[in-house]
Design a protein around this motif. Structure first.
Motif, PDB file in Angstrom:
ATOM      1  N   THR A 205     -19.265   9.228  52.167  1.00 32.90           N
ATOM      2  CA  THR A 205     -20.576   8.844  52.683  1.00 32.90           C
ATOM      3  C   THR A 205     -20.741   9.369  54.103  1.00 32.90           C
TER       4      THR A 205
ATOM      5  N   ASP B 159     -23.727   6.015  43.345  1.00 29.79           N
ATOM      6  CA  ASP B 159     -24.075   4.617  43.098  1.00 29.79           C
ATOM      7  C   ASP B 159     -22.812   3.760  43.238  1.00 29.79           C
TER       8      ASP B 159
ATOM      9  N   GLY C 264     -26.442   2.504  59.547  1.00 27.12           N
ATOM     10  CA  GLY C 264     -26.798   2.834  58.175  1.00 27.12           C
ATOM     11  C   GLY C 264     -25.767   3.732  57.528  1.00 27.12           C
ATOM     12  N   THR C 265     -25.744   3.712  56.197  1.00 21.66           N
ATOM     13  CA  THR C 265     -24.812   4.536  55.420  1.00 21.66           C
ATOM     14  C   THR C 265     -25.582   5.344  54.390  1.00 21.66           C
ATOM     15  N   THR C 266     -25.402   6.639  54.424  1.00 21.37           N
ATOM     16  CA  THR C 266     -25.999   7.532  53.423  1.00 21.37           C
ATOM     17  C   THR C 266     -25.022   7.657  52.265  1.00 21.37           C
ATOM     18  N   ARG C 267     -25.448   7.195  51.091  1.00 21.13           N
ATOM     19  CA  ARG C 267     -24.576   7.153  49.915  1.00 21.13           C
ATOM     20  C   ARG C 267     -25.011   8.217  48.915  1.00 21.13           C
TER      21      ARG C 267
ATOM     22  N   THR D  15     -28.797   3.488  53.584  1.00 21.29           N
ATOM     23  CA  THR D  15     -28.774   2.053  53.330  1.00 21.29           C
ATOM     24  C   THR D  15     -28.430   1.357  54.640  1.00 21.29           C
TER      25      THR D  15
END
Length: 279
Positions: free
Chosen positions: A193, A182, A176-179, A166
């Protein structure tokens, strides 16, 4: 671009090495450099075979308050059929080297580098190394903060290389951040993350917020602002930041700067300190 994950190898420095290092421990933050993760600083756990670990965070007055974090090293044939002895503990595993076999509820999963597992309390998981090499992974543990009316989260198995980050608005894709979870799923009381900065990216203000952080640098190097200090960090270093510690970052390159991030989320603030009586 393929992912890289730093994993400590242990060993011991020679007598000719200088004592000077970048380790810092303050009331607001701590920096544990990769050079401190030697054979002499390892620990062991009950019911784990051919396994050692580095404890890089634990609940402690003036240090981590909400979680513990280990870097696990499991040798060939090692692992555990009773890895978690606290029935209230939830956990996240993140693989940085080797392949582990994770089992729960009759299901078996191979976790390769980049592999992520969220394990709710009392999930009855086991982990084994069936290869001839070492498996190294992060294990983040937290006492699950249950809420009446919310079920416990489900098990999550994923790999970060299958998840699109994201991107932070207004950064030209450089932050960016990988999540894995949810953010609107309020059953979860912690998020783990991966944050990625491309060369030249910055956190352009001093973040000051209620979440406690643990940050393990997976790749690259950067200058990090922690409270009133700028420190240099690189792959293999660990940072702990207490709640409301001001923080910012400049990723100068030449490659990407990436870290595994823990934070506590989605719960009311406790109105009494542990061990105190209501007035």
């Amino acid at each position: 671009m393929s992912a890289k994950y730093y994993a400590p190898q242990g060993g011991h420095p020679g007598q000719e090495q200088l004592l000077t290092d970048r380790a810092v421990f303050t009331d607001a933050y701590a920096v544990i450099p990769k050079g401190t993760m030697r054979d002499i600083t390892t620990s062991f756990l009950p019911f784990w075979d051919n396994t050692r670990l580095w404890v890089i965070a634990r609940p402690l007055s003036g240090f981590a308050e909400t979680f513990s974090q280990y870097i696990m090293e499991v040798g060939p044939g090692g692992g555990s059929d009773r890895p978690e002895t606290d029935p209230e503990a939830e956990g996240v595993l993140f693989i940085v080297e080797g392949t582990a076999v994770l089992s729960f509820n009759g299901q078996t999963h191979d976790l390769a580098p980049g592999g992520y597992a969220y394990l709710p309390p009392a999930s009855g998981w086991t982990l084994r190394n069936t290869t001839d090499g070492f498996v190294r992974f992060h294990w983040i543990r937290k006492a699950y903060d249950a809420v009446d009316g919310l079920d416990a989260p489900d098990v999550i198995i994923a790999n970060e290389q299958d998840i699109a980050p994201t991107l932070m608005p207004g950064t030209d894709g450089k932050w960016g951040t990988t999540r894995f979870v949810d953010p609107t799923d309020l059953r979860h009381d912690m998020h783990v993350t991966i944050v990625t900065f491309e060369p030249g990216a910055v956190i352009p203000f001093l973040e000051t917020h209620v979440m406690e952080h643990g940050l393990y640098v997976l790749e690259g190097k950067a200058a990090y602002r922690l409270n009133t200090d700028w420190v240099e960090v690189e792959a293999g270093d660990y940072m702990w930041l207490r709640a409301f510690c001001p923080q910012a970052c400049y990723a100068g390159g030449p490659g990407r700067f990436r870290y595994l991030l823990y934070k506590d989320v989605n719960r009311h603030m406790a109105l009494r300190l542990a061990g105190t009586l209501a007035r």
